[in-house]
Design a protein around this motif. Structure first.
Motif, mmCIF file in Angstrom:
data_model
loop_
_atom_site.group_PDB
_atom_site.id
_atom_site.type_symbol
_atom_site.label_atom_id
_atom_site.label_comp_id
_atom_site.label_asym_id
_atom_site.label_seq_id
_atom_site.Cartn_x
_atom_site.Cartn_y
_atom_site.Cartn_z
ATOM 1 N N HIS A 129 22.440 -35.683 1.311
ATOM 2 C CA HIS A 129 22.381 -34.704 2.397
ATOM 3 C C HIS A 129 20.949 -34.494 2.884
ATOM 4 N N ALA A 130 19.982 -34.561 1.988
ATOM 5 C CA ALA A 130 18.585 -34.445 2.402
ATOM 6 C C ALA A 130 18.203 -35.591 3.340
ATOM 7 N N ARG A 131 18.672 -36.799 3.039
ATOM 8 C CA ARG A 131 18.395 -37.965 3.889
ATOM 9 C C ARG A 131 19.003 -37.778 5.277
ATOM 10 N N ALA A 132 20.237 -37.301 5.333
ATOM 11 C CA ALA A 132 20.900 -37.085 6.621
ATOM 12 C C ALA A 132 20.172 -36.016 7.439
ATOM 13 N N TYR A 133 19.767 -34.944 6.784
ATOM 14 C CA TYR A 133 19.053 -33.854 7.476
ATOM 15 C C TYR A 133 17.768 -34.370 8.109
ATOM 16 N N PHE A 134 16.997 -35.115 7.348
ATOM 17 C CA PHE A 134 15.711 -35.623 7.839
ATOM 18 C C PHE A 134 15.894 -36.554 9.030
ATOM 19 N N GLN A 135 16.852 -37.450 8.956
ATOM 20 C CA GLN A 135 17.058 -38.413 10.039
ATOM 21 C C GLN A 135 17.493 -37.735 11.332
ATOM 22 N N ILE A 136 18.298 -36.708 11.235
ATOM 23 C CA ILE A 136 18.700 -35.954 12.427
ATOM 24 C C ILE A 136 17.506 -35.221 13.025
ATOM 25 N N ARG A 137 16.698 -34.578 12.187
ATOM 26 C CA ARG A 137 15.560 -33.812 12.685
ATOM 27 C C ARG A 137 14.556 -34.700 13.440
ATOM 28 N N LEU A 138 14.446 -35.970 13.064
ATOM 29 C CA LEU A 138 13.503 -36.865 13.746
ATOM 30 C C LEU A 138 13.823 -37.024 15.230
ATOM 31 N N THR A 139 15.055 -36.731 15.624
ATOM 32 C CA THR A 139 15.446 -36.857 17.027
ATOM 33 C C THR A 139 14.547 -36.027 17.935
ATOM 34 N N SER A 140 14.158 -34.869 17.483
ATOM 35 C CA SER A 140 13.367 -33.969 18.329
ATOM 36 C C SER A 140 11.890 -33.952 17.958
ATOM 37 N N LEU A 141 11.420 -34.973 17.239
ATOM 38 C CA LEU A 141 10.019 -34.976 16.824
ATOM 39 C C LEU A 141 9.046 -34.908 18.008
ATOM 40 N N PRO A 142 9.233 -35.700 19.091
ATOM 41 C CA PRO A 142 8.294 -35.572 20.216
ATOM 42 C C PRO A 142 8.253 -34.155 20.795
ATOM 43 N N ALA A 143 9.422 -33.527 20.926
ATOM 44 C CA ALA A 143 9.458 -32.161 21.455
ATOM 45 C C ALA A 143 8.737 -31.200 20.525
ATOM 46 N N ALA A 144 8.949 -31.336 19.211
ATOM 47 C CA ALA A 144 8.294 -30.445 18.255
ATOM 48 C C ALA A 144 6.773 -30.592 18.322
ATOM 49 N N LEU A 145 6.288 -31.815 18.445
ATOM 50 C CA LEU A 145 4.843 -32.039 18.468
ATOM 51 C C LEU A 145 4.214 -31.593 19.793
ATOM 52 N N ILE A 146 4.892 -31.835 20.908
ATOM 53 C CA ILE A 146 4.346 -31.363 22.188
ATOM 54 C C ILE A 146 4.382 -29.841 22.246
ATOM 55 N N ASN A 147 5.370 -29.223 21.611
ATOM 56 C CA ASN A 147 5.358 -27.757 21.501
ATOM 57 C C ASN A 147 4.113 -27.278 20.763
ATOM 58 N N PHE A 148 3.700 -28.016 19.723
ATOM 59 C CA PHE A 148 2.446 -27.699 19.042
ATOM 60 C C PHE A 148 1.283 -27.690 20.024
ATOM 61 N N VAL A 149 1.216 -28.735 20.841
ATOM 62 C CA VAL A 149 0.131 -28.852 21.819
ATOM 63 C C VAL A 149 0.144 -27.675 22.781
ATOM 64 N N LEU A 150 1.307 -27.370 23.325
ATOM 65 C CA LEU A 150 1.418 -26.282 24.293
ATOM 66 C C LEU A 150 1.028 -24.938 23.668
ATOM 67 N N ILE A 151 1.494 -24.689 22.457
ATOM 68 C CA ILE A 151 1.170 -23.423 21.796
ATOM 69 C C ILE A 151 -0.326 -23.315 21.551
ATOM 70 N N GLY A 152 -0.938 -24.391 21.062
ATOM 71 C CA GLY A 152 -2.378 -24.371 20.832
ATOM 72 C C GLY A 152 -3.166 -24.193 22.113
ATOM 73 N N TRP A 153 -2.723 -24.841 23.178
ATOM 74 C CA TRP A 153 -3.405 -24.750 24.470
ATOM 75 C C TRP A 153 -3.311 -23.336 25.035
ATOM 76 N N PHE A 154 -2.137 -22.732 24.952
ATOM 77 C CA PHE A 154 -1.960 -21.362 25.443
ATOM 78 C C PHE A 154 -2.793 -20.375 24.624
ATOM 79 N N ILE A 155 -2.837 -20.553 23.289
ATOM 80 C CA ILE A 155 -3.642 -19.653 22.462
ATOM 81 C C ILE A 155 -5.114 -19.775 22.838
ATOM 82 N N GLY A 156 -5.589 -21.005 23.020
ATOM 83 C CA GLY A 156 -6.976 -21.213 23.418
ATOM 84 C C GLY A 156 -7.301 -20.558 24.746
#
Length: 443
Positions: A129-156
């Protein structure tokens, strides 16, 4: 005392910190909902699988935490200098790095996953189940990382409402779909993973729509070709490299806690997953004040204003210590009740309550490292952050090795010592830079 009584400065700090505290606390609240929903399924391995799978995904995502932290410092300094073109360049280049990192992880995800699971001496059901969870979560990895960028940019840019809106969207969608997919439709661990994927995507769409006001406040133009070629990105890349190494060291400690707990049994790793939610609540809440220090400290550095930096330091330190005391009192007074809400598995409840005092006192020890991280991020001094973290890790690993197999109390003791060492090393480095006049270049 005069700095503390400066009402205008207090308002500036809280205008940034308060929305970020609310939005940051919503992040571990999603973990609480995940834990509460999964924790009421019929076996401990479900909860353990979410703990392991989410830890692996968080390990990947937070390794890319430099996308948020590096962006914040440079964006804050660009705002302090009133440079709209530089502000746009930082946004584009950081987002492009997020896409490139996502592509690399997608290509390498299979060996990375197997490496992450190799040393877990857990049941076959938990690992599946841990393997299945991780593989599904990778689907939104680009969105999660760009959200990091946006949050950091707005805070700055000293806009805390946009990160609040982004994180609120991510977490509300996640919570709603957790209840729908897991509690109502019975999709289990996989349902929890898809809920997180949808939350990341919705947050990204909202974040992109919120860029307009700041872009109008700081006029300039987007140079897409220059950004794609990463021209002028050497300082950003150096800072990101150092924060990456720092994040790798930090996530290694969290992963080691999971691995050592897993070797003590499914009940222990599940109990530690419950307890980590307490630490996440405290750290995300205190990070709101650290983010205010990033933004205002970086802005003061961009303007070369030492007095403004002293003022924001006094205010953020004072409130952070008070807030950490509140967390300690709440955890000690109501922690066992929270544990009982999160899981109805008797053996997991008993294990979590037994080790609760360790995470209850953690905020008072860890608050200093959170604030110092914010101070160094705002100044884009990633090299010092990296070196302090590596020194703390070098001290922690022998301790963790010596205490291996001694039980869960020893795991949490070693973790507490690691958090203390982070603060000692980074605080000592800042003190030296300040005393020798190297923190600001006006001396």
């Amino acid at each position: 005392m005069a700095y503390w009584q400066d009402r205008a400065a207090q308002r500036r700090v809280w205008a940034i910190a308060f929305p970020l505290i609310l939005s940051n606390i919503s992040v571990p609240l999603v973990g609480l909902v995940d834990t509460a929903v999964i924790g009421h399924l019929d076996a401990a391995y479900h909860l353990g699988a979410v703990a392991v799978g989410s830890t692996l995904f968080t390990f990947v995502v937070w390794l890319a935490g430099f996308l948020r932290m590096g962006t914040t410092g440079f964006a804050a300094q660009a705002c302090g200098e009133g440079d709209g073109a530089e502000l746009r360049r930082i946004l584009l280049q950081s987002a492009w790095l997020a896409v490139l990192i996502s592509l690399l992880v997608w290509l390498l995800h299979a060996p990375l996953l197997e490496l992450g699971l190799r040393y877990l001496d857990s049941s076959a059901e938990l690992l599946e189940h841990a393997r299945a969870y991780f593989q599904i979560r990778l689907t939104s990895l680009p969105a999660a990382l760009i959200n990091f960028v946006l949050i950091g940019w707005f805070i700055g840019a000293q806009n805390s409402r946009a990160p609040f809106a982004i994180l609120l969207m991510v977490n509300l969608v996640n919570i709603a779909l957790d209840l729908l997919l897991v509690a109502l439709l019975g999709l289990g661990v996989e349902g929890a993973a898809w809920a997180s994927v949808c939350g990341d995507l919705c947050g990204l769409l909202l974040g992109l729509t919120l860029l307009g006001p700041i872009l109008r406040q700081y006029p300039g133009r987007f140079d897409w070709l220059r950004a794609a070629k990463l021209k002028g990105a050497a300082p950003l890349l150096r800072v990101n490299r150092d924060i990456l190494i720092r994040s790798l060291a930090l996530q290694s400690v969290f992963y080691l806690l999971v691995v050592q707990g897993a070797r003590l049994g499914d009940q222990v790793v599940a109990a530690n997953a419950v307890l980590l939610n307490f630490l996440l609540i405290a750290s995300h809440g205190l990070d709101g004040l650290a983010h205010a220090l990033e933004a205002l400290g970086g802005h003061a550095l961009g303007k070369r204003d030492k007095d403004a930096l002293r003022r924001v330091l006094v205010i953020t330190i004072g409130w952070a210590v008070l807030l950490s005391l509140v967390f300690v009192l709440v955890f000690l007074g109501a922690g066992d009740l929270v544990v009982r809400v999160l899981t109805d598995l008797p053996e997991v409840r008993a294990e979590a309550i037994r080790y609760l005092p360790w995470v209850a006192v953690m905020p008072l020890v860890a608050v200093w490292s959170y604030l110092l991280d914010g101070l160094f991020i705002g100044a884009s001094r990633a090299l010092a952050m990296r070196n302090a973290m590596l020194l703390a890790l070098a001290c922690y690993l022998p301790l963790a090795w010596a205490l291996r197999g001694q039980g869960n109390h020893y795991l949490w003791f070693a973790f507490l010592m690691f958090m203390a060492l982070r603060s000692v090393f980074l605080g000592g480095w800042f003190g030296w830079l300040w005393r020798t006049g190297r923190w600001m270049k006006t001396d």
